[in-house]
Design an enzyme around this catalytic site. Structure first.
Site, PDB file in Angstrom:
ATOM      1  N   HIS A   1      36.955 -35.603  11.629  1.00 16.45           N
ATOM      2  CA  HIS A   1      36.473 -35.983  10.305  1.00 16.45           C
ATOM      3  C   HIS A   1      37.418 -35.540   9.182  1.00 16.45           C
ATOM      4  O   HIS A   1      37.293 -36.001   8.057  1.00 16.45           O
ATOM      5  CB  HIS A   1      35.079 -35.379  10.053  1.00 16.45           C
ATOM      6  CG  HIS A   1      35.101 -33.965   9.513  1.00 16.45           C
ATOM      7  ND1 HIS A   1      35.529 -32.880  10.248  1.00 16.45           N
ATOM      8  CD2 HIS A   1      34.764 -33.455   8.294  1.00 16.45           C
ATOM      9  CE1 HIS A   1      35.440 -31.779   9.514  1.00 16.45           C
ATOM     10  NE2 HIS A   1      34.985 -32.095   8.324  1.00 16.45           N
TER      11      HIS A   1
ATOM     12  N   HIS B   1       0.805  -1.228   0.000  1.00 20.42           N
ATOM     13  CA  HIS B   1       0.000   0.000   0.000  1.00 20.42           C
ATOM     14  C   HIS B   1       0.834   1.272   0.000  1.00 20.42           C
ATOM     15  O   HIS B   1       0.298   2.363   0.053  1.00 20.42           O
ATOM     16  CB  HIS B   1      -0.934   0.025   1.208  1.00 20.42           C
ATOM     17  CG  HIS B   1      -1.754  -1.219   1.374  1.00 20.42           C
ATOM     18  ND1 HIS B   1      -1.326  -2.282   2.143  1.00 20.42           N
ATOM     19  CD2 HIS B   1      -2.942  -1.587   0.852  1.00 20.42           C
ATOM     20  CE1 HIS B   1      -2.224  -3.245   2.108  1.00 20.42           C
ATOM     21  NE2 HIS B   1      -3.210  -2.871   1.331  1.00 20.42           N
TER      22      HIS B   1
ATOM     23  N   ASP C   1      35.170 -30.388  14.996  1.00 22.36           N
ATOM     24  CA  ASP C   1      35.353 -31.699  14.387  1.00 22.36           C
ATOM     25  C   ASP C   1      36.682 -31.814  13.653  1.00 22.36           C
ATOM     26  O   ASP C   1      36.756 -31.739  12.434  1.00 22.36           O
ATOM     27  CB  ASP C   1      34.190 -32.056  13.456  1.00 22.36           C
ATOM     28  CG  ASP C   1      34.028 -33.560  13.352  1.00 22.36           C
ATOM     29  OD1 ASP C   1      35.054 -34.242  13.153  1.00 22.36           O
ATOM     30  OD2 ASP C   1      32.903 -34.066  13.488  1.00 22.36           O
TER      31      ASP C   1
ATOM     32  N   HIS D   1      37.467 -35.858   4.253  1.00 22.73           N
ATOM     33  CA  HIS D   1      38.133 -35.057   3.226  1.00 22.73           C
ATOM     34  C   HIS D   1      39.400 -35.729   2.684  1.00 22.73           C
ATOM     35  O   HIS D   1      40.262 -35.048   2.112  1.00 22.73           O
ATOM     36  CB  HIS D   1      38.489 -33.673   3.786  1.00 22.73           C
ATOM     37  CG  HIS D   1      37.306 -32.878   4.259  1.00 22.73           C
ATOM     38  ND1 HIS D   1      36.245 -32.559   3.453  1.00 22.73           N
ATOM     39  CD2 HIS D   1      37.015 -32.347   5.478  1.00 22.73           C
ATOM     40  CE1 HIS D   1      35.354 -31.853   4.155  1.00 22.73           C
ATOM     41  NE2 HIS D   1      35.796 -31.721   5.381  1.00 22.73           N
TER      42      HIS D   1
ATOM     43  N   ASP E   1      31.346 -32.552   3.065  1.00 25.23           N
ATOM     44  CA  ASP E   1      30.654 -32.386   4.348  1.00 25.23           C
ATOM     45  C   ASP E   1      29.142 -32.474   4.202  1.00 25.23           C
ATOM     46  O   ASP E   1      28.451 -33.033   5.058  1.00 25.23           O
ATOM     47  CB  ASP E   1      30.999 -31.022   4.965  1.00 25.23           C
ATOM     48  CG  ASP E   1      32.431 -30.945   5.475  1.00 25.23           C
ATOM     49  OD1 ASP E   1      32.903 -31.919   6.087  1.00 25.23           O
ATOM     50  OD2 ASP E   1      33.066 -29.899   5.252  1.00 25.23           O
TER      51      ASP E   1
HETATM   52  O1  UNU Z   1      36.356 -29.472   7.278  1.00 28.68           O
HETATM   53  C1  UNU Z   1      36.840 -28.793   8.139  1.00 28.68           C
HETATM   54  N1  UNU Z   1      36.065 -28.323   9.100  1.00 28.68           N
HETATM   55  C2  UNU Z   1      38.310 -28.498   8.127  1.00 28.68           C
HETATM   56  C3  UNU Z   1      39.015 -28.610   6.964  1.00 28.68           C
HETATM   57  C4  UNU Z   1      38.923 -28.151   9.304  1.00 28.68           C
HETATM   58  C5  UNU Z   1      40.277 -27.911   9.290  1.00 28.68           C
HETATM   59  C6  UNU Z   1      41.002 -28.003   8.105  1.00 28.68           C
HETATM   60  C7  UNU Z   1      40.360 -28.357   6.948  1.00 28.68           C
HETATM   61 FE    FE Z   2      34.662 -30.770   6.764  1.00 30.05          FE
END
Ligand code: UNU
Ligand code: FE
Ligand code: FES
Length: 447
Positions: free
Chosen positions: A208, A104, A205, A213, A361
Protein backbone atom coordinates in the site's frame (compact mmCIF):
# COMPACT_ATOMS: atom_id res chain seq x y z
CA UNK A 1 -10.40 -26.14 13.06
CA UNK A 2 -12.45 -25.44 9.98
CA UNK A 3 -10.78 -25.81 6.62
CA UNK A 4 -11.32 -24.50 3.15
CA UNK A 5 -13.57 -21.69 2.09
CA UNK A 6 -15.60 -21.31 5.30
CA UNK A 7 -12.60 -21.18 7.63
CA UNK A 8 -11.84 -17.92 9.38
CA UNK A 9 -8.29 -18.38 8.11
CA UNK A 10 -7.38 -20.59 5.15
CA UNK A 11 -3.59 -20.95 5.31
CA UNK A 12 -3.24 -22.96 2.11
CA UNK A 13 -5.40 -20.61 0.11
CA UNK A 14 -3.99 -17.53 1.87
CA UNK A 15 -7.38 -16.01 2.59
CA UNK A 16 -9.42 -14.87 5.59
CA UNK A 17 -13.12 -14.60 6.22
CA UNK A 18 -14.27 -11.00 6.56
CA UNK A 19 -15.88 -12.12 9.84
CA UNK A 20 -12.42 -11.75 11.43
CA UNK A 21 -12.97 -7.97 11.25
CA UNK A 22 -16.64 -7.92 12.14
CA UNK A 23 -18.15 -10.65 14.30
CA UNK A 24 -18.76 -10.03 17.98
CA UNK A 25 -18.26 -13.73 18.79
CA UNK A 26 -14.87 -13.74 17.05
CA UNK A 27 -13.93 -10.69 19.10
CA UNK A 28 -15.00 -12.35 22.37
CA UNK A 29 -12.87 -15.36 21.46
CA UNK A 30 -9.92 -13.05 20.74
CA UNK A 31 -10.30 -11.50 24.20
CA UNK A 32 -10.33 -14.95 25.83
CA UNK A 33 -7.76 -16.73 23.73
CA UNK A 34 -5.39 -14.02 22.50
CA UNK A 35 -5.51 -11.00 24.80
CA UNK A 36 -5.87 -13.10 27.97
CA UNK A 37 -2.96 -15.38 27.03
CA UNK A 38 -0.36 -13.43 25.05
CA UNK A 39 2.30 -11.00 26.23
CA UNK A 40 0.95 -7.49 25.65
CA UNK A 41 3.03 -4.31 25.38
CA UNK A 42 2.71 -2.12 28.49
CA UNK A 43 5.47 0.43 27.89
CA UNK A 44 9.16 1.01 28.47
CA UNK A 45 11.43 1.50 31.49
CA UNK A 46 11.82 5.13 30.40
CA UNK A 47 8.13 5.80 31.19
CA UNK A 48 8.51 4.67 34.82
CA UNK A 49 12.16 5.40 35.65
CA UNK A 50 12.01 5.88 39.44
CA UNK A 51 10.56 3.97 42.41
CA UNK A 52 6.96 5.07 42.90
CA UNK A 53 6.53 6.02 39.21
CA UNK A 54 3.46 4.54 37.57
CA UNK A 55 1.50 4.62 34.35
CA UNK A 56 -2.02 3.42 33.70
CA UNK A 57 -2.69 1.58 30.48
CA UNK A 58 -4.88 -1.12 28.97
CA UNK A 59 -4.55 -4.80 28.26
CA UNK A 60 -7.32 -5.09 25.66
CA UNK A 61 -10.23 -3.42 27.49
CA UNK A 62 -8.90 -4.11 30.98
CA UNK A 63 -7.45 -1.11 32.79
CA UNK A 64 -4.11 -1.80 34.46
CA UNK A 65 -1.59 0.03 36.64
CA UNK A 66 2.12 -0.48 36.00
CA UNK A 67 4.15 0.56 39.03
CA UNK A 68 7.88 0.81 39.79
CA UNK A 69 8.63 -0.76 43.19
CA UNK A 70 11.02 0.59 45.86
CA UNK A 71 13.54 -2.13 44.88
CA UNK A 72 13.42 -1.08 41.22
CA UNK A 73 11.36 -4.04 40.03
CA UNK A 74 8.01 -3.66 38.28
CA UNK A 75 4.53 -4.81 39.21
CA UNK A 76 1.27 -4.56 37.29
CA UNK A 77 -2.26 -5.10 38.54
CA UNK A 78 -5.86 -4.60 37.53
CA UNK A 79 -6.97 -1.01 38.10
CA UNK A 80 -10.25 -1.89 39.78
CA UNK A 81 -11.02 -1.83 43.48
CA UNK A 82 -11.58 -5.17 45.22
CA UNK A 83 -14.33 -3.55 47.33
CA UNK A 84 -17.09 -2.49 44.92
CA UNK A 85 -15.08 -2.47 41.71
CA UNK A 86 -14.57 1.24 41.12
CA UNK A 87 -11.67 2.30 38.93
CA UNK A 88 -8.90 3.27 41.33
CA UNK A 89 -6.36 5.38 39.50
CA UNK A 90 -7.66 7.92 36.98
CA UNK A 91 -4.32 9.55 36.21
CA UNK A 92 -2.40 8.63 33.04
CA UNK A 93 0.91 8.67 34.87
CA UNK A 94 2.61 10.02 37.97
CA UNK A 95 4.44 9.10 41.11
CA UNK A 96 2.52 7.70 44.08
CA UNK A 97 3.16 6.14 47.48
CA UNK A 98 -0.29 4.57 47.35
CA UNK A 99 -3.45 4.34 45.25
CA UNK A 100 -6.62 5.45 47.01
CA UNK A 101 -10.03 4.47 45.70
CA UNK A 102 -12.29 7.44 45.13
CA UNK A 103 -15.46 5.62 46.24
CA UNK A 104 -14.95 4.50 49.87
CA UNK A 105 -11.26 5.22 50.36
CA UNK A 106 -9.60 1.80 50.36
CA UNK A 107 -5.83 2.29 50.06
CA UNK A 108 -3.60 0.07 47.91
CA UNK A 109 0.19 0.08 48.09
CA UNK A 110 2.65 0.51 45.24
CA UNK A 111 2.62 -3.29 44.97
CA UNK A 112 -1.18 -3.48 44.72
CA UNK A 113 -1.70 -4.90 48.21
CA UNK A 114 -4.58 -3.56 50.30
CA UNK A 115 -2.86 -1.57 53.03
CA UNK A 116 -5.58 0.51 54.65
CA UNK A 117 -9.36 0.63 54.96
CA UNK A 118 -11.21 3.63 56.43
CA UNK A 119 -12.61 2.87 59.91
CA UNK A 120 -11.52 -0.73 59.54
CA UNK A 121 -12.16 -1.71 63.19
CA UNK A 122 -15.55 -0.03 63.51
CA UNK A 123 -16.76 -1.23 60.08
CA UNK A 124 -15.38 -4.77 59.94
CA UNK A 125 -14.58 -5.76 63.57
CA UNK A 126 -11.23 -7.42 62.66
CA UNK A 127 -13.12 -9.57 60.19
CA UNK A 128 -11.62 -8.25 56.97
CA UNK A 129 -8.71 -10.30 55.62
CA UNK A 130 -6.83 -7.54 53.82
CA UNK A 131 -4.18 -9.99 52.62
CA UNK A 132 -6.76 -11.58 50.31
CA UNK A 133 -8.01 -8.29 48.88
CA UNK A 134 -5.03 -6.99 46.95
CA UNK A 135 -5.46 -5.86 43.36
CA UNK A 136 -5.33 -8.77 40.93
CA UNK A 137 -1.67 -9.18 39.87
CA UNK A 138 -0.41 -9.49 36.29
CA UNK A 139 2.82 -11.16 35.12
CA UNK A 140 5.39 -8.56 34.08
CA UNK A 141 8.61 -9.17 32.17
CA UNK A 142 10.88 -6.87 30.21
CA UNK A 143 13.00 -7.28 27.10
CA UNK A 144 15.69 -4.63 26.47
CA UNK A 145 13.70 -2.16 28.53
CA UNK A 146 10.34 -2.82 26.88
CA UNK A 147 7.75 -3.90 29.43
CA UNK A 148 5.10 -6.52 28.71
CA UNK A 149 2.26 -7.95 30.78
CA UNK A 150 0.56 -11.34 30.57
CA UNK A 151 -2.43 -12.87 32.38
CA UNK A 152 -1.63 -16.51 31.68
CA UNK A 153 0.70 -18.29 34.14
CA UNK A 154 1.17 -21.06 31.53
CA UNK A 155 2.45 -18.67 28.84
CA UNK A 156 6.14 -18.99 27.93
CA UNK A 157 8.66 -16.45 29.19
CA UNK A 158 8.58 -13.13 27.32
CA UNK A 159 11.91 -14.02 25.69
CA UNK A 160 10.51 -17.34 24.42
CA UNK A 161 7.32 -15.60 23.28
CA UNK A 162 9.36 -13.12 21.22
CA UNK A 163 11.49 -16.08 20.14
CA UNK A 164 13.43 -15.56 16.91
CA UNK A 165 12.23 -11.98 16.84
CA UNK A 166 14.75 -11.18 19.61
CA UNK A 167 17.56 -11.69 17.08
CA UNK A 168 16.06 -8.92 14.98
CA UNK A 169 14.91 -6.66 17.81
CA UNK A 170 18.37 -6.67 19.42
CA UNK A 171 19.66 -4.74 16.39
CA UNK A 172 17.66 -1.71 17.41
CA UNK A 173 16.41 -2.41 20.96
CA UNK A 174 19.96 -3.15 22.13
CA UNK A 175 21.53 -0.84 19.59
CA UNK A 176 25.05 0.50 19.42
CA UNK A 177 25.04 2.09 22.85
CA UNK A 178 22.19 1.37 25.22
CA UNK A 179 19.12 0.81 23.09
CA UNK A 180 15.96 2.83 22.90
CA UNK A 181 13.48 4.69 25.00
CA UNK A 182 9.88 5.70 24.42
CA UNK A 183 8.94 9.35 24.48
CA UNK A 184 5.54 9.87 26.04
CA UNK A 185 2.97 10.79 27.00
CA UNK A 186 1.28 8.97 24.14
CA UNK A 187 -0.99 10.73 21.67
CA UNK A 188 -4.42 9.12 22.02
CA UNK A 189 -7.11 8.95 19.38
CA UNK A 190 -9.89 6.63 18.35
CA UNK A 191 -10.27 4.99 14.97
CA UNK A 192 -13.36 3.17 13.75
CA UNK A 193 -11.68 -0.06 12.69
CA UNK A 194 -10.98 -3.58 13.84
CA UNK A 195 -7.68 -3.84 15.76
CA UNK A 196 -6.22 -6.26 13.22
CA UNK A 197 -6.46 -3.87 10.27
CA UNK A 198 -3.63 -1.61 11.45
CA UNK A 199 -1.78 -4.59 12.93
CA UNK A 200 -1.74 -6.48 9.62
CA UNK A 201 -0.91 -3.26 7.77
CA UNK A 202 2.16 -2.67 9.93
CA UNK A 203 3.25 -6.31 9.96
CA UNK A 204 3.38 -6.70 6.25
CA UNK A 205 1.81 -4.14 3.98
CA UNK A 206 4.56 -2.99 1.67
CA UNK A 207 2.03 -2.99 -1.15
CA UNK A 208 0.00 0.00 0.00
CA UNK A 209 2.94 2.34 0.61
CA UNK A 210 3.40 3.62 -2.94
CA UNK A 211 -0.35 3.81 -3.57
CA UNK A 212 -2.11 4.95 -0.38
CA UNK A 213 0.76 7.27 0.49
CA UNK A 214 1.56 8.38 -3.07
CA UNK A 215 0.98 12.08 -2.44
CA UNK A 216 2.70 12.18 0.96
CA UNK A 217 5.79 10.35 -0.33
CA UNK A 218 6.09 12.67 -3.29
CA UNK A 219 5.84 15.66 -0.98
CA UNK A 220 8.44 14.27 1.45
CA UNK A 221 10.88 13.21 -1.29
CA UNK A 222 13.95 11.20 -0.23
CA UNK A 223 14.45 7.44 -0.57
CA UNK A 224 10.74 6.57 -0.74
CA UNK A 225 9.73 9.10 -3.40
CA UNK A 226 10.49 6.45 -6.01
CA UNK A 227 7.66 4.30 -4.58
CA UNK A 228 5.10 7.06 -5.09
CA UNK A 229 2.44 5.91 -7.53
CA UNK A 230 4.20 2.51 -7.97
CA UNK A 231 6.43 3.86 -10.72
CA UNK A 232 7.34 1.33 -13.39
CA UNK A 233 11.05 1.97 -12.85
CA UNK A 234 10.99 1.35 -9.12
CA UNK A 235 12.95 -1.69 -7.94
CA UNK A 236 10.83 -4.58 -6.68
CA UNK A 237 12.75 -7.68 -5.50
CA UNK A 238 15.65 -5.39 -4.63
CA UNK A 239 13.62 -3.14 -2.32
CA UNK A 240 14.12 -5.23 0.78
CA UNK A 241 12.70 -8.33 2.48
CA UNK A 242 9.75 -9.44 4.56
CA UNK A 243 9.89 -11.64 7.66
CA UNK A 244 7.51 -13.72 9.77
CA UNK A 245 8.26 -15.92 12.75
CA UNK A 246 6.84 -18.15 15.49
CA UNK A 247 4.00 -16.47 17.41
CA UNK A 248 3.01 -14.26 14.47
CA UNK A 249 5.51 -11.42 14.85
CA UNK A 250 6.93 -9.96 11.69
CA UNK A 251 8.18 -7.02 9.69
CA UNK A 252 8.95 -5.62 6.28
CA UNK A 253 12.34 -4.12 5.49
CA UNK A 254 13.10 -1.38 2.97
CA UNK A 255 16.85 -1.34 2.42
CA UNK A 256 18.78 1.85 3.16
CA UNK A 257 15.62 3.75 3.95
CA UNK A 258 15.68 4.01 7.76
CA UNK A 259 15.36 7.77 7.82
CA UNK A 260 13.40 8.14 4.58
CA UNK A 261 10.44 9.84 6.23
CA UNK A 262 12.62 12.54 7.77
CA UNK A 263 12.50 15.80 5.87
CA UNK A 264 15.15 17.19 8.19
CA UNK A 265 18.38 15.54 7.06
CA UNK A 266 20.77 16.28 9.95
CA UNK A 267 20.35 14.88 13.51
CA UNK A 268 19.07 11.33 13.09
CA UNK A 269 20.62 10.72 9.68
CA UNK A 270 23.99 11.65 11.11
CA UNK A 271 23.36 9.55 14.22
CA UNK A 272 22.70 6.42 12.16
CA UNK A 273 25.79 6.98 10.02
CA UNK A 274 27.92 7.44 13.12
CA UNK A 275 26.57 4.34 14.88
CA UNK A 276 26.24 1.79 12.04
CA UNK A 277 29.90 0.75 12.41
CA UNK A 278 29.25 -0.17 16.04
CA UNK A 279 26.29 -2.28 14.95
CA UNK A 280 28.42 -4.08 12.36
CA UNK A 281 30.97 -4.87 15.07
CA UNK A 282 28.43 -5.96 17.63
CA UNK A 283 25.97 -7.84 15.40
CA UNK A 284 27.63 -8.40 12.00
CA UNK A 285 26.84 -7.12 8.49
CA UNK A 286 23.49 -8.94 8.18
CA UNK A 287 22.11 -6.85 11.01
CA UNK A 288 23.90 -3.69 9.94
CA UNK A 289 21.70 -4.07 6.83
CA UNK A 290 18.66 -4.14 9.13
CA UNK A 291 19.95 -1.17 11.12
CA UNK A 292 20.05 1.15 8.11
CA UNK A 293 16.76 -0.10 6.67
CA UNK A 294 13.21 0.99 7.43
CA UNK A 295 11.01 -1.50 9.29
CA UNK A 296 7.23 -1.76 9.42
CA UNK A 297 6.63 -4.09 12.31
CA UNK A 298 4.00 -5.76 14.48
CA UNK A 299 4.60 -7.69 17.67
CA UNK A 300 1.70 -10.13 18.04
CA UNK A 301 -0.99 -9.26 18.88
CA UNK A 302 -1.45 -5.48 18.96
CA UNK A 303 1.78 -3.47 19.14
CA UNK A 304 3.34 -1.99 16.00
CA UNK A 305 6.23 0.28 15.19
CA UNK A 306 8.08 1.77 12.27
CA UNK A 307 11.83 1.71 12.87
CA UNK A 308 13.44 4.69 11.19
CA UNK A 309 10.21 6.65 11.19
CA UNK A 310 10.17 5.62 14.84
CA UNK A 311 6.49 5.87 15.52
CA UNK A 312 5.41 3.30 18.12
CA UNK A 313 1.78 2.20 18.37
CA UNK A 314 -0.44 0.20 20.67
CA UNK A 315 -3.82 -0.59 19.09
CA UNK A 316 -6.13 -1.03 22.09
CA UNK A 317 -9.30 -2.81 20.99
CA UNK A 318 -12.69 -1.28 21.86
CA UNK A 319 -15.04 -3.96 20.61
CA UNK A 320 -14.68 -5.42 17.11
CA UNK A 321 -15.16 -2.14 15.25
CA UNK A 322 -13.18 0.44 17.16
CA UNK A 323 -9.70 0.96 18.57
CA UNK A 324 -7.96 3.48 20.75
CA UNK A 325 -4.63 4.32 19.12
CA UNK A 326 -1.75 5.16 21.45
CA UNK A 327 1.24 6.72 19.71
CA UNK A 328 4.68 7.06 21.30
CA UNK A 329 7.99 7.95 19.65
CA UNK A 330 10.87 5.46 19.82
CA UNK A 331 14.28 7.18 20.09
CA UNK A 332 17.89 6.08 20.74
CA UNK A 333 18.45 6.49 24.47
CA UNK A 334 21.89 8.03 24.08
CA UNK A 335 21.19 10.42 21.21
CA UNK A 336 21.41 14.09 22.19
CA UNK A 337 18.25 15.92 23.20
CA UNK A 338 18.02 17.88 19.95
CA UNK A 339 18.19 14.69 17.87
CA UNK A 340 15.53 13.05 20.02
CA UNK A 341 13.25 16.05 19.64
CA UNK A 342 13.76 16.14 15.90
CA UNK A 343 12.91 12.41 15.59
CA UNK A 344 9.80 13.02 17.68
CA UNK A 345 8.66 15.97 15.54
CA UNK A 346 9.11 14.02 12.30
CA UNK A 347 7.38 10.93 13.71
CA UNK A 348 4.39 12.96 14.86
CA UNK A 349 4.25 14.90 11.62
CA UNK A 350 4.08 11.64 9.62
CA UNK A 351 2.37 9.13 11.95
CA UNK A 352 0.86 11.17 14.79
CA UNK A 353 -2.93 11.43 15.12
CA UNK A 354 -3.12 14.03 12.32
CA UNK A 355 0.03 12.85 10.57
CA UNK A 356 0.29 13.06 6.81
CA UNK A 357 0.68 9.28 6.42
CA UNK A 358 -1.44 8.26 9.42
CA UNK A 359 -4.51 9.98 8.01
CA UNK A 360 -3.97 8.30 4.61
CA UNK A 361 -4.13 4.93 6.40
CA UNK A 362 -7.03 5.71 8.74
CA UNK A 363 -9.54 6.08 5.97
CA UNK A 364 -8.68 2.66 4.54
CA UNK A 365 -8.83 1.06 7.98
CA UNK A 366 -12.35 2.28 8.72
CA UNK A 367 -13.52 1.41 5.24
CA UNK A 368 -12.09 -2.12 5.33
CA UNK A 369 -13.91 -2.68 8.65
CA UNK A 370 -17.30 -1.01 8.17
CA UNK A 371 -17.84 -2.32 4.63
CA UNK A 372 -18.65 -5.60 6.40
CA UNK A 373 -21.90 -4.31 7.86
CA UNK A 374 -23.27 -5.57 4.55
CA UNK A 375 -24.54 -9.10 5.12
CA UNK A 376 -23.53 -10.31 1.65
CA UNK A 377 -20.20 -8.49 1.76
CA UNK A 378 -19.45 -10.07 5.14
CA UNK A 379 -19.76 -13.58 3.68
CA UNK A 380 -16.90 -12.93 1.30
CA UNK A 381 -13.22 -13.41 1.83
CA UNK A 382 -10.00 -11.40 1.76
CA UNK A 383 -6.84 -12.43 -0.06
CA UNK A 384 -3.24 -12.40 1.22
CA UNK A 385 -1.47 -14.59 -1.35
CA UNK A 386 1.16 -12.17 -2.64
CA UNK A 387 4.62 -13.74 -2.83
CA UNK A 388 3.31 -17.13 -1.67
CA UNK A 389 5.83 -19.17 -3.67
CA UNK A 390 8.72 -16.78 -3.12
CA UNK A 391 9.41 -17.25 0.59
CA UNK A 392 10.86 -19.78 3.01
CA UNK A 393 13.52 -20.47 5.65
CA UNK A 394 16.62 -18.41 4.93
CA UNK A 395 20.30 -19.33 5.36
CA UNK A 396 21.01 -16.18 7.42
CA UNK A 397 17.80 -14.60 8.68
CA UNK A 398 15.70 -16.52 11.27
CA UNK A 399 12.04 -17.33 10.65
CA UNK A 400 10.45 -17.27 7.21
CA UNK A 401 11.71 -14.71 4.72
CA UNK A 402 9.86 -13.33 1.69
CA UNK A 403 11.78 -12.14 -1.33
CA UNK A 404 10.46 -8.58 -1.52
CA UNK A 405 9.37 -5.80 0.81
CA UNK A 406 6.19 -5.87 -1.31
CA UNK A 407 4.62 -9.21 -0.42
CA UNK A 408 2.28 -10.74 2.14
CA UNK A 409 4.58 -13.22 3.89
CA UNK A 410 4.07 -11.70 7.30
CA UNK A 411 0.29 -11.39 6.80
CA UNK A 412 0.26 -15.16 6.32
CA UNK A 413 2.40 -15.70 9.40
CA UNK A 414 0.23 -13.37 11.49
CA UNK A 415 -3.06 -15.03 10.56
CA UNK A 416 -1.64 -18.53 10.78
CA UNK A 417 -0.77 -17.89 14.42
CA UNK A 418 -3.98 -15.94 15.08
CA UNK A 419 -5.98 -19.02 14.07
CA UNK A 420 -3.66 -21.27 16.09
CA UNK A 421 -4.32 -19.17 19.21
CA UNK A 422 -8.07 -19.23 18.63
CA UNK A 423 -8.08 -23.02 18.21
CA UNK A 424 -5.75 -23.91 21.08
CA UNK A 425 -7.36 -24.74 24.45
CA UNK A 426 -4.17 -23.77 26.32
CA UNK A 427 -0.46 -22.94 25.95
CA UNK A 428 0.43 -26.64 26.16
CA UNK A 429 -1.43 -27.11 22.87
CA UNK A 430 0.41 -24.15 21.36
CA UNK A 431 3.78 -25.47 22.56
CA UNK A 432 2.96 -28.80 20.94
CA UNK A 433 3.18 -27.00 17.56
CA UNK A 434 6.60 -25.45 18.21
CA UNK A 435 8.44 -27.85 15.91
CA UNK A 436 5.87 -27.99 13.14
CA UNK A 437 4.33 -24.51 12.95
CA UNK A 438 6.30 -23.66 9.80
CA UNK A 439 5.63 -26.79 7.69
CA UNK A 440 3.62 -24.75 5.22
CA UNK A 441 6.94 -23.09 4.33
CA UNK A 442 9.59 -25.71 5.08
CA UNK A 443 8.17 -28.34 2.73
CA UNK A 444 9.42 -26.11 -0.08
CA UNK A 445 12.94 -24.84 -0.38
CA UNK A 446 12.84 -21.35 -1.80
CA UNK A 447 16.11 -19.72 -0.74
O1 UNU B 1 2.65 3.07 5.93
C1 UNU B 1 3.54 2.32 6.22
N1 UNU B 1 3.26 1.25 6.94
C2 UNU B 1 4.94 2.59 5.75
C3 UNU B 1 5.30 3.86 5.39
C4 UNU B 1 5.82 1.54 5.67
C5 UNU B 1 7.09 1.79 5.21
C6 UNU B 1 7.48 3.08 4.86
C7 UNU B 1 6.57 4.11 4.95
FE1 FE C 1 0.48 3.27 5.67
FE1 FES D 1 -6.29 -3.71 -1.75
FE2 FES D 1 -8.55 -2.62 -2.43
S1 FES D 1 -6.79 -2.84 -3.61
S2 FES D 1 -8.01 -3.41 -0.52
Amino acid sequence: AMNGSSALVDNAGASQSRRVFWDQDVYQLELERIFSRCWLMLGHDSLVPKPGDFITTYMAEDRVILSRQPDGSLKAFINSCTHRGNQICHADSGSAKAFVCNYHGWVFGQDGSLVDVPMEERCYHSDLDKSKLGLAPIRVETYKGFIFGCHDPEAPSLEDYLGDFCWYLDTIWDGPDGGLELLGPPLKSTLACNWKVPTENFVGDGYHVGWTHAAALQMIGGELAGLSGNRADMPFDDLGLQFTMRHGHGFGLIDNAATAIHVKRDGYVKYLEETRGGIREKFGPERERLYVGHWNTSIFPNCSFLYGTNTFKIWHPRGPHEIEVWTYTMVPKNADTETKRSIQREAIRSFGTAGTLESDDGENMSSATYINNGIITRKGRMNSSMGKDREGPHPVYPGIVGVSFIGETSYRGFYRFWQEMLDAPDWAAIRANDDTWDVMWTNRNFW
